[in-house]
Design a protein around this motif. Structure first.
Motif, PDB file in Angstrom:
ATOM      1  N   ARG A   1       0.810  -1.222   0.000  1.00  0.00           N
ATOM      2  CA  ARG A   1       0.000   0.000   0.000  1.00  0.00           C
ATOM      3  C   ARG A   1       0.841   1.267   0.000  1.00  0.00           C
ATOM      4  O   ARG A   1       0.400   2.292  -0.514  1.00  0.00           O
ATOM      5  CB  ARG A   1      -0.930   0.003   1.219  1.00  0.00           C
ATOM      6  CG  ARG A   1      -0.204   0.062   2.556  1.00  0.00           C
ATOM      7  CD  ARG A   1      -1.143  -0.209   3.721  1.00  0.00           C
ATOM      8  NE  ARG A   1      -0.507  -0.035   5.014  1.00  0.00           N
ATOM      9  CZ  ARG A   1       0.270  -0.930   5.586  1.00  0.00           C
ATOM     10  NH1 ARG A   1       0.509  -2.093   4.964  1.00  0.00           N
ATOM     11  NH2 ARG A   1       0.816  -0.708   6.764  1.00  0.00           N
ATOM     12  N   LYS A   2       2.048   1.210   0.547  1.00  0.00           N
ATOM     13  CA  LYS A   2       2.866   2.405   0.647  1.00  0.00           C
ATOM     14  C   LYS A   2       3.609   2.733  -0.643  1.00  0.00           C
ATOM     15  O   LYS A   2       4.180   3.815  -0.755  1.00  0.00           O
ATOM     16  CB  LYS A   2       3.876   2.252   1.785  1.00  0.00           C
ATOM     17  CG  LYS A   2       3.230   2.109   3.162  1.00  0.00           C
ATOM     18  CD  LYS A   2       4.282   1.952   4.238  1.00  0.00           C
ATOM     19  CE  LYS A   2       3.648   1.786   5.613  1.00  0.00           C
ATOM     20  NZ  LYS A   2       4.661   1.583   6.680  1.00  0.00           N
ATOM     21  N   VAL A   3       3.623   1.812  -1.597  1.00  0.00           N
ATOM     22  CA  VAL A   3       4.362   2.060  -2.838  1.00  0.00           C
ATOM     23  C   VAL A   3       3.450   2.115  -4.049  1.00  0.00           C
ATOM     24  O   VAL A   3       3.929   2.167  -5.180  1.00  0.00           O
ATOM     25  CB  VAL A   3       5.449   0.965  -3.047  1.00  0.00           C
ATOM     26  CG1 VAL A   3       6.437   0.972  -1.895  1.00  0.00           C
ATOM     27  CG2 VAL A   3       4.813  -0.414  -3.198  1.00  0.00           C
ATOM     28  N   LEU A   4       2.148   2.120  -3.835  1.00  0.00           N
ATOM     29  CA  LEU A   4       1.217   2.086  -4.964  1.00  0.00           C
ATOM     30  C   LEU A   4       1.289   3.351  -5.808  1.00  0.00           C
ATOM     31  O   LEU A   4       1.012   3.320  -7.009  1.00  0.00           O
ATOM     32  CB  LEU A   4      -0.215   1.876  -4.467  1.00  0.00           C
ATOM     33  CG  LEU A   4      -0.490   0.537  -3.775  1.00  0.00           C
ATOM     34  CD1 LEU A   4      -1.955   0.452  -3.364  1.00  0.00           C
ATOM     35  CD2 LEU A   4      -0.119  -0.630  -4.676  1.00  0.00           C
ATOM     36  N   THR A   5       1.642   4.464  -5.189  1.00  0.00           N
ATOM     37  CA  THR A   5       1.710   5.725  -5.942  1.00  0.00           C
ATOM     38  C   THR A   5       3.077   5.955  -6.576  1.00  0.00           C
ATOM     39  O   THR A   5       3.305   6.990  -7.181  1.00  0.00           O
ATOM     40  CB  THR A   5       1.392   6.897  -4.996  1.00  0.00           C
ATOM     41  OG1 THR A   5       2.313   6.889  -3.883  1.00  0.00           O
ATOM     42  CG2 THR A   5      -0.023   6.781  -4.467  1.00  0.00           C
ATOM     43  N   ARG A   6       3.945   4.978  -6.448  1.00  0.00           N
ATOM     44  CA  ARG A   6       5.292   5.146  -6.980  1.00  0.00           C
ATOM     45  C   ARG A   6       5.305   5.144  -8.501  1.00  0.00           C
ATOM     46  O   ARG A   6       6.100   5.854  -9.131  1.00  0.00           O
ATOM     47  CB  ARG A   6       6.191   4.038  -6.426  1.00  0.00           C
ATOM     48  CG  ARG A   6       7.671   4.223  -6.688  1.00  0.00           C
ATOM     49  CD  ARG A   6       8.489   3.233  -5.884  1.00  0.00           C
ATOM     50  NE  ARG A   6       8.089   1.851  -6.143  1.00  0.00           N
ATOM     51  CZ  ARG A   6       8.554   0.816  -5.453  1.00  0.00           C
ATOM     52  NH1 ARG A   6       9.412   1.010  -4.453  1.00  0.00           N
ATOM     53  NH2 ARG A   6       8.167  -0.408  -5.734  1.00  0.00           N
ATOM     54  N   SER A   7       4.461   4.336  -9.115  1.00  0.00           N
ATOM     55  CA  SER A   7       4.412   4.274 -10.576  1.00  0.00           C
ATOM     56  C   SER A   7       3.081   3.658 -10.994  1.00  0.00           C
ATOM     57  O   SER A   7       2.434   2.950 -10.204  1.00  0.00           O
ATOM     58  CB  SER A   7       5.573   3.431 -11.120  1.00  0.00           C
ATOM     59  OG  SER A   7       5.405   2.064 -10.764  1.00  0.00           O
ATOM     60  N   PRO A   8       2.639   3.884 -12.230  1.00  0.00           N
ATOM     61  CA  PRO A   8       1.402   3.250 -12.702  1.00  0.00           C
ATOM     62  C   PRO A   8       1.469   1.729 -12.645  1.00  0.00           C
ATOM     63  O   PRO A   8       0.469   1.068 -12.365  1.00  0.00           O
ATOM     64  CB  PRO A   8       1.274   3.758 -14.141  1.00  0.00           C
ATOM     65  CG  PRO A   8       2.031   5.049 -14.153  1.00  0.00           C
ATOM     66  CD  PRO A   8       3.174   4.856 -13.212  1.00  0.00           C
ATOM     67  N   ARG A   9       2.642   1.163 -12.918  1.00  0.00           N
ATOM     68  CA  ARG A   9       2.774  -0.290 -12.874  1.00  0.00           C
ATOM     69  C   ARG A   9       2.518  -0.810 -11.462  1.00  0.00           C
ATOM     70  O   ARG A   9       1.830  -1.818 -11.270  1.00  0.00           O
ATOM     71  CB  ARG A   9       4.171  -0.714 -13.332  1.00  0.00           C
ATOM     72  CG  ARG A   9       4.364  -2.224 -13.319  1.00  0.00           C
ATOM     73  CD  ARG A   9       5.820  -2.631 -13.391  1.00  0.00           C
ATOM     74  NE  ARG A   9       5.949  -4.065 -13.259  1.00  0.00           N
ATOM     75  CZ  ARG A   9       5.924  -4.712 -12.096  1.00  0.00           C
ATOM     76  NH1 ARG A   9       5.775  -4.023 -10.964  1.00  0.00           N
ATOM     77  NH2 ARG A   9       6.036  -6.033 -12.046  1.00  0.00           N
TER      78      ARG A   9
END
Length: 895
Positions: free
Chosen positions: A438-446
């Motif tokens: 959940r903490k890395v979902l906004t890191r990239s579209p993939r």
């Protein structure tokens, strides 16, 4: 794998007779030299991508899955059976992505158990593992009966194939043979699977092509040409029919996760199993779509003869189709028999690959102390789980005998009910992937799509499927072979009772299997600071992450200790090991360090005395069995401790620190934002002995951000240097709130799996406001004391602390007089107004004054006794030029 139990047939109900908590591993003996044992003792680098895909496909049992399920789907949706079979691929692909992403971060053969434990805690993880165990053991029992019945049918002994006793005997034999193959090594299992699968797929493709050739060349009376409407889900008669078809269709894909269960024995364990998991459902989609379409085109969906809607043949649609497609001549008869053989070998291959994930899940659960540690033993030569493999084979035999001793109907209902366990396991895995990342979902579209959206949708679909099947389909009275009259509920389908009851058994076992973890975690958290006390010297924030495995709670700790003179002590330590012993050792050492710190000892002296305490703790432990008296036993994990202790003085800006193993601290300059690792010489871990500890002193500018952490914070990085650089990058935003920086650091360095405890303590330094500090340097003359008392009284009046003037003047007078009398000059007096009022007297002496009770006829000796009565606390600390005697008074409450 086929799960015919999860369907709602249209018309009369069809009889359903298809299948559906620690540190390291405990090995019975060390692996043989050169055996390529992996991190848990299993044989690493044994499987490539092809073998992984072969195992995944074989585990689904394509031939048997279609033979046992296609008729059920046709009964529900009619001519739209091909599209329903293909639509069922979608949720499996979503869950496959969840497996791939979770495996990429933590290639553990426990799969759902391990990942759910790390995402939601040991209780949820145990239920995920339990669901997998229940499903696989029941499926093993069912596959054994299928293999036994088809074996008899293949050799023409149909009477024995109809006998419950002889089918059970054959099933036991097959379970024994397959368990033996899994026991002797993953290589043997992989070779067998490759050959069986290639032959199975070849015959299915031959059947599909031959059926389509007959349809358009020499069609039987039942033949119908392929139509586009077959692939239009909107042509299904009702939403309930579509749902029923999907319920059956989804689970013919079940089993591909075997590729991930053997991840620790696969080449490139973080990548190859995930690729196999995603590729397998795609290949199954093509195979199932082709075979379902060709079979329907050839046989039609009629309720009689070879029609796929014939309820009498719904448990095995291939038994009549083989001879009809290939003909009754010699070659055709041979091919028809070969098709029956493929159903048999499909069941055997699926059973073989059912043992593999079952044994490895139990093995991983034993490694993490969720089941008895005996199940974590690994064979010295074969490098396979011994007790886990043999134990699960024995459990399958026991369940087979138990269920068949009741009736065939009980076995059928039990097999049907396993769909609930599968839906529960897969749904939990999908949600675990979403929450885990959940903490890395906004890191990239993939990341958003592959780690969040797809697994989340897959988990949601499986949850809906579980609820619908359990409380609508299975719970309907009359569904399956039996009905149970439940108190307060009434008549309920036996399938729902058995399925939910099996999961309920796992839930009832929760308090037993998670008690150790819960107790250790409660003890650990009770021994850590409940909250960090506010300090004038620095602003602080912290994070503690317990290890996620069943017994993973360890001995990491942090502390912020108020010291005399507005100074503060900062601590980050790690007791190696896990569970209650590590937590208890941590509590003892933390208490000891706080006591030593309040004695105002230098950091190296604190660690030296703490090392003595750690050695005493180790010596108090009973010697291990076989220990030779007089010989030092090897240190236990709990006697190996790393610790960093730092003391910061806000008056001078100097910081002194010493290190007993562990990573060095990181400092970020308050003005430039440049981060650097501080060069603090490492000493040996506490409890080991060796070289003495050294104190390092450095001046820190106001606003400097200091990070103390344990090695667990860097566990996911490629080495300590890479981890420290990553931490420095996060902390470069020096002006962000410390709590926010803690969250960012933990999210960046530990985005997922936490195998070890991790602790992070951040401190942003401050200098003491000069208006809160007063100091004098009186002459070493008793006559100067009177003037000093006046200056002190005036300063307190300026601070609004006039009511403390009398006691403070007495303290100053007594301490300065003693310094003049016993040491001489130079002398320095300092008042610090912080959360307490501190009076400090510096001199060049090295003798510590002792508090004593003076006799009634003694002329002196009452000074320190009086001070002790008038102050909150007092003490002595040493400096490079002498000592400081200090006394603290509590500030009056504001009006």
């Amino acid at each position: 794998m086929p799960l015919r139990c999860i369907c709602t047939p249209v018309g009369p109900a069809l009889e359903s007779n298809v299948r559906l908590f620690g540190s390291g591993a405990v090995s019975g003996s060390r692996p043989a030299p050169g055996s390529e044992a992996g991190r848990k003792g299993l044989r690493g680098n044994s499987l490539g991508l092809f073998s992984s895909v072969a195992m995944a496909l074989a585990s689904t049992g394509p031939a048997y899955s279609l033979a046992a399920t296609l008729g059920i789907i046709v009964a529900g949706v009619g001519l739209q059976a091909p599209v329903v079979t293909m639509l069922a691929f979608v949720p499996m692909l979503l869950i496959a992505y969840a497996f791939r992403e979770l495996n990429a971060g933590n290639a553990d053969c426990g799969t759902t158990f391990t990942w759910a434990t790390r995402a939601f805690g040991p209780r949820t993880g145990w239920m995920g593992g339990w669901g997998l165990i229940v499903a696989n053991i029941i499926v093993m029992a069912n596959l054994a009966t299928v293999a036994g019945a088809y074996g008899y049918r293949l050799v023409g002994l149909r009477e024995l194939g109809a006998s419950r006793l002889w089918v059970t005997v054959a099933g036991i034999v097959w379970i024994g043979v397959l368990t033996g193959i899994c026991y002797v090594g993953i290589h043997v299992s992989a070779v067998v699977q490759r050959w069986l699968l290639c032959l199975e797929v070849a015959v299915l493709l031959l059947f599909a092509v031959a059926a389509l050739v007959r349809v358009y060349g020499d069609p039987p009376p039942t033949a119908i040409h392929v139509s586009a409407s077959w692939f239009n889900p909107f042509e299904v008669s009702s939403a309930q029919a579509l749902t029923s078809g999907l319920l059956a269709g989804v689970f013919i894909y079940w089993g591909w996760d075997t590729a991930v269960s053997v991840n620790e024995e696969t080449v490139d364990s973080t990548r190859v199993p995930g690729r196999a998991a995603v590729l397998s459902p795609v290949l199954l989609l093509v195979l199932y779509g082709l075979v379902a379409t060709s079979a329907q085109a050839f046989a039609g969906v009629g309720p009689t003869g070879i029609g796929l809607g014939n309820g009498d043949r719904s448990d095995d649609v291939f038994s009549g189709l083989g001879e009809a497609v290939f003909g009754s001549h010699d070659a055709g008869l041979l091919l028809a028999r070969l098709l029956i053989l493929m159903v048999l070998t499909s069941a055997l291959a699926s059973a073989l690959t059912t043992i593999l994930p079952l044994a490895r899940t139990v093995f991983s659960m034993a490694v993490h102390k969720a089941v008895p540690a005996r199940f974590a033993r690994v064979h010295r030569r074969f490098l396979t789980p011994t007790w886990a493999t043999l134990g699960m084979g024995a459990a399958s035999v026991a369940l087979l005998v138990l269920l068949t001793s009741f009736s065939h109907h009980v076995l059928a209902d039990t097999v049907d009910s396993v769909g609930l366990a599968i839906a529960f396991q897969y749904g939990l895995t999908g949600f675990a992937c979403l929450w885990h990342h959940r903490k890395v979902l906004t890191r990239s579209p993939r990341d958003l799509i592959c780690k969040g959206l797809m697994p989340g949708l897959g988990g949601l679909f499986m949850t809906v499927l579980f609820v619908y099947a359990a409380f609508v389909v299975y719970a309907r009275p009359g569904y399956g072979a039996g009905t149970v009259d439940l108190p307060l509920i009434g008549p309920t389908g036996g399938v729902a009772v058995l399925g939910l009851g099996a999961l309920l058994v796992g839930f009832l076992l929760l308090p037993v299997v998670t008690r150790g973890h819960s107790t250790a975690l409660k003890l650990q958290r009770s021994l850590l600071p409940g909250r960090l006390p506010p300090q004038t010297a620095c602003e602080t924030a912290s994070r503690y992450l317990p290890a996620d495995s069943g017994s993973g709670v360890g001995g990491d700790w942090y502390d912020v200790i108020p010291l005399s003179g507005a100074r503060v002590g900062l601590v980050a330590g790690d007791v190696l090991g896990h569970g209650l012993p590590a937590a208890a050792t941590m509590g003892r050492l933390r208490t000891g360090l706080r006591v030593l710190a309040r004695l105002d000892l230098a950091p190296d002296e604190v660690l030296t005395r703490l090392d003595d305490l750690a050695e005493q703790t180790a010596q108090e432990r009973a010697p291990a069995p076989g220990h030779v008296p007089g010989r030092t036993p090897p240190p236990a994990d709990e006697s190996m401790v790393t610790c960093l202790y730092a003391v910061y003085d806000p008056v001078s800006g100097w910081c002194s620190m010493a290190r007993a193993g562990g990573p060095p601290p990181v400092a970020v300059d308050g003005d430039t934002g440049v981060a650097r690792g501080l060069d603090v010489p490492p000493g040996p871990p506490l409890g080991v002995g060796g070289l003495p500890y050294r104190t390092t002193e450095l001046r820190l500018a106001p606003g400097t951000l200091l990070a103390l952490f344990t090695g667990g914070l860097l566990q996911a990085a490629d080495g300590q240097e890479a981890g420290v650089r990553r931490l420095a990058d996060v902390l470069a935003d020096r002006r962000a709130p410390l709590d926010q920086l803690c969250e960012r650091a933990v999210g960046a360095l530990l985005p997922g799996a936490v195998d070890e405890d991790a602790t992070l303590l951040l401190a942003r330094t401050r200098l003491l406001d000069r208006t809160r500090l007063a100091q004098w340097e009186p002459a070493a003359d008793p006559a100067a004391v009177a003037a000093l008392r006046g200056s002190v009284g005036k300063q307190l009046d300026d601070w609004g602390l006039a009511e403390l003037a009398f006691t403070t003047e007495v303290i100053v007078s007594e301490l300065v007089t003693n310094a003049i009398r016993y040491v001489g000059g130079p002398i320095q007096v300092r008042l610090i107004r912080d959360r307490t009022l501190t009076c400090e007297v510096f001199d060049t002496g090295r003798t510590t004054p002792n508090l004593r009770h003076a006799a009634s006829d003694d002329e002196g000796g009452r000074g320190l006794y009086i001070i002790a009565q008038m102050t909150h606390r007092w003490g002595t600390r040493y400096t490079p030029t002498g000592k400081v005697i200090w006394a603290e008074q509590s500030l009056p409450l504001p009006a």
